[in-house]
Design a protein around this motif. Structure first.
Motif, PDB file in Angstrom:
ATOM      1  N   SER A  33       0.784  -0.993  -0.041  1.00  0.00           N
ATOM      2  CA  SER A  33       0.106  -0.162  -0.012  1.00  0.00           C
ATOM      3  C   SER A  33       0.784   1.309  -0.068  1.00  0.00           C
ATOM      4  CB  SER A  33      -0.796  -0.093   1.198  1.00  0.00           C
ATOM      5  OG  SER A  33      -1.328   1.291   1.593  1.00  0.00           O
ATOM      6  N   PHE A  34       0.780   2.208  -0.904  1.00  0.00           N
ATOM      7  CA  PHE A  34       1.493   3.373  -0.824  1.00  0.00           C
ATOM      8  C   PHE A  34       1.598   4.144   0.457  1.00  0.00           C
ATOM      9  CE2 PHE A  34       1.434   8.142  -1.203  1.00  0.00           C
ATOM     10  CZ  PHE A  34       2.632   8.137  -1.624  1.00  0.00           C
ATOM     11  N   ARG A  35       0.164   4.171   1.214  1.00  0.00           N
ATOM     12  CA  ARG A  35       0.253   4.833   2.598  1.00  0.00           C
ATOM     13  C   ARG A  35       1.140   4.228   3.719  1.00  0.00           C
ATOM     14  NH1 ARG A  35      -3.462   8.920   3.884  1.00  0.00           N
ATOM     15  NH2 ARG A  35      -4.144   9.839   1.940  1.00  0.00           N
ATOM     16  N   SER A  36       1.250   2.939   3.413  1.00  0.00           N
ATOM     17  CA  SER A  36       2.164   2.317   4.511  1.00  0.00           C
ATOM     18  C   SER A  36       3.738   2.445   4.041  1.00  0.00           C
ATOM     19  CB  SER A  36       2.039   0.722   4.219  1.00  0.00           C
ATOM     20  OG  SER A  36       2.471   0.112   2.945  1.00  0.00           O
ATOM     21  N   GLN A  37       3.896   3.292   3.123  1.00  0.00           N
ATOM     22  CA  GLN A  37       5.317   3.700   2.734  1.00  0.00           C
ATOM     23  C   GLN A  37       5.636   5.319   3.560  1.00  0.00           C
ATOM     24  OE1 GLN A  37       7.225   1.240   0.895  1.00  0.00           O
ATOM     25  NE2 GLN A  37       5.049   0.262   1.241  1.00  0.00           N
ATOM     26  N   LEU A  38       4.737   5.731   3.880  1.00  0.00           N
ATOM     27  CA  LEU A  38       4.970   7.063   4.412  1.00  0.00           C
ATOM     28  C   LEU A  38       5.636   7.149   5.814  1.00  0.00           C
ATOM     29  CD1 LEU A  38       1.606   8.917   2.945  1.00  0.00           C
ATOM     30  CD2 LEU A  38       3.887   8.525   1.861  1.00  0.00           C
ATOM     31  N   LYS A  39       6.509   7.027   5.986  1.00  0.00           N
ATOM     32  CA  LYS A  39       7.266   6.784   7.201  1.00  0.00           C
ATOM     33  C   LYS A  39       8.210   7.823   7.343  1.00  0.00           C
ATOM     34  CE  LYS A  39       6.849   1.857   6.963  1.00  0.00           C
ATOM     35  NZ  LYS A  39       7.582   0.507   6.665  1.00  0.00           N
ATOM     36  N   ARG A  40       8.672   8.771   6.659  1.00  0.00           N
ATOM     37  CA  ARG A  40       9.415   9.663   6.631  1.00  0.00           C
ATOM     38  C   ARG A  40       8.954  11.054   6.623  1.00  0.00           C
ATOM     39  NH1 ARG A  40      14.615   7.650   6.946  1.00  0.00           N
ATOM     40  NH2 ARG A  40      14.972   5.959   5.531  1.00  0.00           N
ATOM     41  N   ASP A  41       9.534  12.361   6.995  1.00  0.00           N
ATOM     42  CA  ASP A  41       8.918  13.464   7.216  1.00  0.00           C
ATOM     43  C   ASP A  41       8.033  13.889   5.745  1.00  0.00           C
ATOM     44  OD1 ASP A  41       9.736  13.949   9.548  1.00  0.00           O
ATOM     45  OD2 ASP A  41      11.696  15.075   9.030  1.00  0.00           O
ATOM     46  N   PHE A  42       8.977  13.463   4.721  1.00  0.00           N
ATOM     47  CA  PHE A  42       8.418  13.669   3.561  1.00  0.00           C
ATOM     48  C   PHE A  42       8.722  12.370   2.368  1.00  0.00           C
ATOM     49  CE2 PHE A  42       9.952  17.790   4.961  1.00  0.00           C
ATOM     50  CZ  PHE A  42       8.712  18.622   4.923  1.00  0.00           C
ATOM     51  N   THR A  43       7.746  12.170   1.564  1.00  0.00           N
ATOM     52  CA  THR A  43       7.822  11.285   0.533  1.00  0.00           C
ATOM     53  C   THR A  43       7.761  11.953  -0.840  1.00  0.00           C
ATOM     54  OG1 THR A  43       7.071   9.529   2.003  1.00  0.00           O
ATOM     55  CG2 THR A  43       7.177   8.957  -0.398  1.00  0.00           C
ATOM     56  N   ALA A  44       8.721  11.984  -1.465  1.00  0.00           N
ATOM     57  CA  ALA A  44       8.643  12.372  -2.943  1.00  0.00           C
ATOM     58  C   ALA A  44       8.302  11.439  -3.899  1.00  0.00           C
ATOM     59  CB  ALA A  44       9.958  13.144  -3.311  1.00  0.00           C
ATOM     60  N   VAL A  45       7.241  11.570  -4.755  1.00  0.00           N
ATOM     61  CA  VAL A  45       6.918  10.725  -5.807  1.00  0.00           C
ATOM     62  C   VAL A  45       6.978  11.199  -6.996  1.00  0.00           C
ATOM     63  CG1 VAL A  45       4.810   9.032  -6.656  1.00  0.00           C
ATOM     64  CG2 VAL A  45       5.136   9.735  -4.251  1.00  0.00           C
ATOM     65  N   LEU A  70      19.295  12.482   0.994  1.00  0.00           N
ATOM     66  CA  LEU A  70      18.000  12.903   1.293  1.00  0.00           C
ATOM     67  C   LEU A  70      17.288  11.981   2.121  1.00  0.00           C
ATOM     68  CD1 LEU A  70      17.008  12.998  -2.577  1.00  0.00           C
ATOM     69  CD2 LEU A  70      17.146  15.144  -0.980  1.00  0.00           C
ATOM     70  N   LYS A  71      17.582  10.821   2.509  1.00  0.00           N
ATOM     71  CA  LYS A  71      17.053   9.919   3.410  1.00  0.00           C
ATOM     72  C   LYS A  71      17.433  10.567   4.928  1.00  0.00           C
ATOM     73  CE  LYS A  71      17.151   5.589   4.204  1.00  0.00           C
ATOM     74  NZ  LYS A  71      17.627   3.926   4.009  1.00  0.00           N
ATOM     75  N   ASP A  72      18.663  10.716   4.995  1.00  0.00           N
ATOM     76  CA  ASP A  72      19.351  11.357   6.173  1.00  0.00           C
ATOM     77  C   ASP A  72      18.634  12.576   6.549  1.00  0.00           C
ATOM     78  OD1 ASP A  72      21.029   9.318   6.224  1.00  0.00           O
ATOM     79  OD2 ASP A  72      22.825  10.341   5.543  1.00  0.00           O
ATOM     80  N   GLN A  73      17.867  13.360   5.565  1.00  0.00           N
ATOM     81  CA  GLN A  73      17.098  14.625   5.846  1.00  0.00           C
ATOM     82  C   GLN A  73      15.725  14.323   5.923  1.00  0.00           C
ATOM     83  OE1 GLN A  73      19.188  17.154   6.075  1.00  0.00           O
ATOM     84  NE2 GLN A  73      21.059  15.852   5.427  1.00  0.00           N
ATOM     85  N   GLY A  74      15.322  13.165   6.059  1.00  0.00           N
ATOM     86  CA  GLY A  74      13.942  12.729   6.266  1.00  0.00           C
ATOM     87  C   GLY A  74      13.033  12.918   5.198  1.00  0.00           C
ATOM     88  N   ILE A  75      13.750  12.429   3.652  1.00  0.00           N
ATOM     89  CA  ILE A  75      13.106  12.404   2.381  1.00  0.00           C
ATOM     90  C   ILE A  75      13.102  11.100   1.869  1.00  0.00           C
ATOM     91  CG2 ILE A  75      12.838  13.684   0.308  1.00  0.00           C
ATOM     92  CD1 ILE A  75      14.283  15.890   1.561  1.00  0.00           C
ATOM     93  N   GLU A  76      12.057  10.381   1.899  1.00  0.00           N
ATOM     94  CA  GLU A  76      11.904   9.235   0.938  1.00  0.00           C
ATOM     95  C   GLU A  76      11.710   9.464  -0.679  1.00  0.00           C
ATOM     96  OE1 GLU A  76      12.838   5.811  -0.034  1.00  0.00           O
ATOM     97  OE2 GLU A  76      12.907   6.088   2.194  1.00  0.00           O
ATOM     98  N   ASP A 176      12.114  18.995 -17.210  1.00  0.00           N
ATOM     99  CA  ASP A 176      11.467  19.753 -16.085  1.00  0.00           C
ATOM    100  C   ASP A 176      11.205  18.932 -14.984  1.00  0.00           C
ATOM    101  OD1 ASP A 176      10.551  21.581 -14.510  1.00  0.00           O
ATOM    102  OD2 ASP A 176       8.666  21.808 -15.665  1.00  0.00           O
ATOM    103  N   VAL A 177      12.259  18.306 -14.296  1.00  0.00           N
ATOM    104  CA  VAL A 177      12.208  17.644 -13.113  1.00  0.00           C
ATOM    105  C   VAL A 177      13.160  18.040 -12.067  1.00  0.00           C
ATOM    106  CG1 VAL A 177      12.506  15.363 -11.862  1.00  0.00           C
ATOM    107  CG2 VAL A 177      11.522  15.466 -14.344  1.00  0.00           C
ATOM    108  N   PRO A 178      12.691  18.538 -10.890  1.00  0.00           N
ATOM    109  CA  PRO A 178      13.825  19.053 -10.082  1.00  0.00           C
ATOM    110  C   PRO A 178      14.931  17.937  -9.720  1.00  0.00           C
ATOM    111  CG  PRO A 178      11.358  19.389  -9.243  1.00  0.00           C
ATOM    112  CD  PRO A 178      11.362  18.436 -10.463  1.00  0.00           C
ATOM    113  N   SER A 179      15.994  18.499  -9.576  1.00  0.00           N
ATOM    114  CA  SER A 179      17.249  17.869  -9.070  1.00  0.00           C
ATOM    115  C   SER A 179      16.987  17.357  -7.858  1.00  0.00           C
ATOM    116  CB  SER A 179      18.526  18.463  -9.508  1.00  0.00           C
ATOM    117  OG  SER A 179      18.691  19.483  -8.396  1.00  0.00           O
ATOM    118  N   PRO A 180      17.847  16.337  -7.219  1.00  0.00           N
ATOM    119  CA  PRO A 180      17.864  16.234  -5.617  1.00  0.00           C
ATOM    120  C   PRO A 180      18.055  17.529  -4.831  1.00  0.00           C
ATOM    121  CG  PRO A 180      18.876  14.393  -7.044  1.00  0.00           C
ATOM    122  CD  PRO A 180      18.614  15.525  -8.208  1.00  0.00           C
ATOM    123  N   SER A 181      19.303  18.454  -5.426  1.00  0.00           N
ATOM    124  CA  SER A 181      19.466  19.593  -4.523  1.00  0.00           C
ATOM    125  C   SER A 181      18.365  20.544  -4.640  1.00  0.00           C
ATOM    126  CB  SER A 181      20.848  20.275  -4.971  1.00  0.00           C
ATOM    127  OG  SER A 181      20.743  20.453  -6.378  1.00  0.00           O
TER     128      SER A 181
END
Length: 194
Positions: A33-45, A70-76, A176-181
């Protein structure tokens, strides 16, 4: 990929809306389930185009290289791409992709979340980033065969732990996709909610 909600039309993911839950197959064949993956502050899809697209390959590799930071910053990071489960599993293994990549061969998620296609090939490549084109050589990327909808545009959607959209970026062209930074910088201003 299977959606939980039946008969629901298109939903544009804008800031402040809540993302619908959906089920997807992992490369190990498990249904999640997508919702079960939301374990960090932010999840970028990040919705990309297809596996043969050089820009999509570049974005996958750049996020692979920045994933631990990104993981260390709370971003999945999660990505959605046109292609069969088998093809996505094979390619992501070869590319050593550490994050989840969801195969969407029928473009069900693209349609449900109202991610448009370009009107023409000319519009798709208009304003393409020369900087990103130069990165092809660094990563050794070559464009390959077309797969699925060749005019598909991308989108970057970031949700918090509750599934609320905190950042919504629908792409205007193939690069036009934001870079990781850039993604990290954009999220610096977003509130963290539990």
């Amino acid at each position: 990929m299977r959606e939980n909600t039946e008969g629901v039309g298109q939903v544009k993911l804008t800031e402040g809306t809540e993302i619908d839950d959906f089920l997807f197959l992992t490369k190990n064949g498990n249904c999640e389930s997508f919702r079960s993956q939301l374990k960090r502050d932010f999840t970028a899809v990040i919705f990309l185009r297809h596996l043969g697209c050089g820009m999509s390959q570049l974005d996958m590799l750049k996020y692979r290289d920045a994933y631990q930071f990104l993981k260390d910053q709370g971003i999945e990071i999660m990505m959605v791409i046109q292609g069969t489960e088998a093809a996505v599993a094979e390619r992501t293994t070869k590319m050593k992709i550490p994050y989840t990549v969801i195969a969407d061969p029928e473009q069900s998620l693209y349609e449900h979340f109202d991610i448009p296609s370009s009107d023409s090939m000319r519009d798709l490549v208009y304003g393409v980033s020369e900087e990103k084109l130069l990165e092809f050589e660094y990563y050794g990327i070559e464009c390959q065969r077309f797969e699925g909808n060749e005019l598909q545009l991308q989108a970057t959607i970031v949700v918090d732990r509750r599934g609320q959209v905190v950042l919504s970026h629908y792409s205007e062209n193939i690069s036009d996709v934001p870079s990781p930074s850039e993604l990290y910088q954009m999220l610096q201003a977003a509130p963290v909610r539990s």
